[in-house]
Design a protein around this motif. Structure first.
Motif, mmCIF file in Angstrom:
data_model
loop_
_atom_site.group_PDB
_atom_site.id
_atom_site.type_symbol
_atom_site.label_atom_id
_atom_site.label_comp_id
_atom_site.label_asym_id
_atom_site.label_seq_id
_atom_site.Cartn_x
_atom_site.Cartn_y
_atom_site.Cartn_z
ATOM 1 N N ASP A 29 -2.308 -29.020 36.949
ATOM 2 C CA ASP A 29 -2.543 -27.577 37.031
ATOM 3 C C ASP A 29 -2.956 -27.134 38.441
ATOM 4 O O ASP A 29 -3.300 -25.985 38.655
ATOM 5 C CB ASP A 29 -3.641 -27.198 36.016
ATOM 6 C CG ASP A 29 -3.670 -25.721 35.689
ATOM 7 O OD1 ASP A 29 -2.655 -25.025 35.876
ATOM 8 O OD2 ASP A 29 -4.740 -25.251 35.246
ATOM 9 N N VAL A 30 -2.923 -28.050 39.414
ATOM 10 C CA VAL A 30 -3.389 -27.755 40.771
ATOM 11 C C VAL A 30 -2.212 -27.381 41.679
ATOM 12 O O VAL A 30 -1.231 -28.124 41.769
ATOM 13 C CB VAL A 30 -4.151 -28.965 41.354
ATOM 14 C CG1 VAL A 30 -4.553 -28.720 42.803
ATOM 15 C CG2 VAL A 30 -5.387 -29.267 40.505
ATOM 16 N N GLU A 31 -2.344 -26.247 42.333
ATOM 17 C CA GLU A 31 -1.333 -25.803 43.303
ATOM 18 C C GLU A 31 -1.238 -26.825 44.434
ATOM 19 O O GLU A 31 -2.256 -27.306 44.940
ATOM 20 C CB GLU A 31 -1.716 -24.427 43.873
ATOM 21 C CG GLU A 31 -0.666 -23.807 44.763
ATOM 22 C CD GLU A 31 0.590 -23.383 44.025
ATOM 23 O OE1 GLU A 31 1.671 -23.463 44.628
ATOM 24 O OE2 GLU A 31 0.500 -22.985 42.838
ATOM 25 N N GLY A 32 -0.023 -27.173 44.804
ATOM 26 C CA GLY A 32 0.194 -28.133 45.877
ATOM 27 C C GLY A 32 0.399 -29.548 45.390
ATOM 28 O O GLY A 32 0.771 -30.433 46.169
ATOM 29 N N VAL A 33 0.167 -29.784 44.096
ATOM 30 C CA VAL A 33 0.404 -31.104 43.514
ATOM 31 C C VAL A 33 1.841 -31.138 43.003
ATOM 32 O O VAL A 33 2.247 -30.308 42.200
ATOM 33 C CB VAL A 33 -0.602 -31.404 42.380
ATOM 34 C CG1 VAL A 33 -0.193 -32.650 41.602
ATOM 35 C CG2 VAL A 33 -2.001 -31.564 42.953
ATOM 36 N N ALA A 34 2.597 -32.109 43.506
ATOM 37 C CA ALA A 34 4.005 -32.233 43.118
ATOM 38 C C ALA A 34 4.166 -33.030 41.829
ATOM 39 O O ALA A 34 5.016 -32.705 40.999
ATOM 40 C CB ALA A 34 4.797 -32.894 44.240
ATOM 41 N N SER A 35 3.357 -34.083 41.665
ATOM 42 C CA SER A 35 3.452 -34.895 40.453
ATOM 43 C C SER A 35 2.155 -35.661 40.235
ATOM 44 O O SER A 35 1.399 -35.900 41.178
ATOM 45 C CB SER A 35 4.620 -35.881 40.538
ATOM 46 O OG SER A 35 4.392 -36.842 41.544
ATOM 47 N N VAL A 36 1.918 -36.012 38.982
ATOM 48 C CA VAL A 36 0.760 -36.813 38.598
ATOM 49 C C VAL A 36 1.259 -37.885 37.640
ATOM 50 O O VAL A 36 1.919 -37.574 36.650
ATOM 51 C CB VAL A 36 -0.339 -35.973 37.906
ATOM 52 C CG1 VAL A 36 -1.558 -36.828 37.605
ATOM 53 C CG2 VAL A 36 -0.718 -34.763 38.740
ATOM 54 N N THR A 37 0.922 -39.130 37.939
ATOM 55 C CA THR A 37 1.338 -40.251 37.104
ATOM 56 C C THR A 37 0.107 -41.008 36.639
ATOM 57 O O THR A 37 -0.709 -41.435 37.459
ATOM 58 C CB THR A 37 2.262 -41.211 37.893
ATOM 59 O OG1 THR A 37 3.376 -40.478 38.400
ATOM 60 C CG2 THR A 37 2.744 -42.351 37.012
ATOM 61 N N SER A 38 -0.028 -41.183 35.335
ATOM 62 C CA SER A 38 -1.110 -41.992 34.789
ATOM 63 C C SER A 38 -0.746 -43.462 34.915
ATOM 64 O O SER A 38 0.417 -43.838 34.752
ATOM 65 C CB SER A 38 -1.335 -41.654 33.308
ATOM 66 O OG SER A 38 -1.864 -40.359 33.181
ATOM 67 N N GLY A 39 -1.760 -44.282 35.204
ATOM 68 C CA GLY A 39 -1.483 -45.702 35.326
ATOM 69 C C GLY A 39 -2.742 -46.518 35.538
ATOM 70 O O GLY A 39 -3.840 -46.069 35.213
ATOM 71 N N TYR A 40 -2.545 -47.698 36.114
ATOM 72 C CA TYR A 40 -3.627 -48.663 36.277
ATOM 73 C C TYR A 40 -3.638 -49.182 37.708
ATOM 74 O O TYR A 40 -2.591 -49.437 38.301
ATOM 75 C CB TYR A 40 -3.420 -49.838 35.315
ATOM 76 C CG TYR A 40 -2.970 -49.414 33.936
ATOM 77 C CD1 TYR A 40 -3.849 -48.767 33.067
ATOM 78 C CD2 TYR A 40 -1.664 -49.623 33.503
ATOM 79 C CE1 TYR A 40 -3.437 -48.357 31.801
ATOM 80 C CE2 TYR A 40 -1.243 -49.223 32.248
ATOM 81 C CZ TYR A 40 -2.126 -48.590 31.400
ATOM 82 O OH TYR A 40 -1.720 -48.174 30.157
ATOM 83 N N THR A 41 -4.834 -49.380 38.249
ATOM 84 C CA THR A 41 -4.963 -49.931 39.595
ATOM 85 C C THR A 41 -6.325 -50.592 39.744
ATOM 86 O O THR A 41 -7.213 -50.390 38.924
ATOM 87 C CB THR A 41 -4.754 -48.833 40.663
ATOM 88 O OG1 THR A 41 -4.529 -49.450 41.932
ATOM 89 C CG2 THR A 41 -5.910 -47.870 40.737
ATOM 90 N N GLY A 42 -6.444 -51.370 40.814
ATOM 91 C CA GLY A 42 -7.735 -51.985 41.113
ATOM 92 C C GLY A 42 -8.002 -53.289 40.396
ATOM 93 O O GLY A 42 -9.121 -53.784 40.420
ATOM 94 N N GLY A 43 -6.986 -53.858 39.768
ATOM 95 C CA GLY A 43 -7.184 -55.088 39.013
ATOM 96 C C GLY A 43 -6.397 -56.261 39.566
ATOM 97 O O GLY A 43 -5.840 -56.208 40.652
ATOM 98 N N ARG A 44 -6.350 -57.311 38.765
ATOM 99 C CA ARG A 44 -5.742 -58.553 39.238
ATOM 100 C C ARG A 44 -4.562 -59.011 38.388
ATOM 101 O O ARG A 44 -4.027 -60.091 38.614
ATOM 102 C CB ARG A 44 -6.806 -59.639 39.317
ATOM 103 C CG ARG A 44 -7.522 -59.894 38.018
ATOM 104 C CD ARG A 44 -8.800 -60.711 38.197
ATOM 105 N NE ARG A 44 -9.621 -60.637 37.004
ATOM 106 C CZ ARG A 44 -10.437 -59.639 36.710
ATOM 107 N NH1 ARG A 44 -10.567 -58.620 37.519
ATOM 108 N NH2 ARG A 44 -11.136 -59.648 35.594
ATOM 109 N N THR A 45 -4.138 -58.242 37.413
ATOM 110 C CA THR A 45 -3.029 -58.616 36.542
ATOM 111 C C THR A 45 -1.796 -57.794 36.897
ATOM 112 O O THR A 45 -1.886 -56.577 37.021
ATOM 113 C CB THR A 45 -3.409 -58.357 35.059
ATOM 114 O OG1 THR A 45 -4.585 -59.096 34.759
ATOM 115 C CG2 THR A 45 -2.291 -58.742 34.117
#
Length: 187
Positions: A29-45
């Motif tokens: 809902d933020v102006e200037g944001v082209a896309s948002v993707t849910s996901g996972y980061t910061g791990g080791r798998t």
């Protein structure tokens, strides 16, 4: 060449602040944001699944990857929204969501983002913007793994679900009240 012919420069922001459904719904809902993707980061798998991340053994956080136009919204502005819509003083939890996968973290994709995040956290601490200490971790971004398809655009498809009504919707309302000028314009 006219302004309309100019290529759009995009940056990537990666943020974790509890359930990725909440962050995705707000940042879409933020102006200037082209896309948002849910996901996972910061791990080791590699290629973690939702089930693996929920079990807490992968080290990943639920996060969103935000592609944005810095000519329309700055990285600092995105972080200000991020800090307003989640609790940055709670270690490994957001509301009833508990575990390291729900931690508050900023995964910087550049040195500039890293310094912007650290400076903003320092400022928020100095001004006592929150009743407790900010525990949001700032680290360099690693690999981002998109979540399974059923997580994408989750709130838009499931707004009537109790979790969405009681957890996601209030965050959207908070964003819309506090950052009305940052809302995406229709059209």
């Amino acid at each position: 060449m006219t302004d309309n012919d100019m290529p759009v420069s995009r940056e990537i922001a990666i943020l974790a602040g509890g359930c990725f459904w909440c962050l995705e719904a707000v940042f879409k809902d933020v102006e200037g944001v082209a896309s948002v993707t849910s996901g996972y980061t910061g791990g080791r798998t590699d290629s973690p699944t939702y089930q693996q991340v929920c079990e807490g053994g992968t080290g990943h956080a639920e996060a969103v990857q935000i592609a944005f136009d810095p000519a329309e919204i700055s990285y600092k502005d995105l972080l200000e929204i991020f800090f307003a819509i989640h609790d940055p003083t709670s270690v490994n939890r957001q509301g009833n969501d508990i575990g390291t996968q729900y931690r508050s973290a900023i995964f910087a994709t550049s040195d500039e983002q890293l310094h912007t995040a650290l400076d903003l956290i320092e400022y928020l601490g100095e001004t006592r913007a929150y009743p407790g200490a900010i525990v949001t971790k700032v680290e360099r971004a690693g690999r981002f793994w998109p979540a399974e398809a059923y997580h994408h655009n989750y709130y838009a498809r499931n707004a009537d679900q109790p979790y969405c009504q009681y957890v996601v919707a209030p965050k959207i309302s908070k964003f819309r009240e506090k950052f009305a000028s940052r809302r995406r314009r229709p059209g």
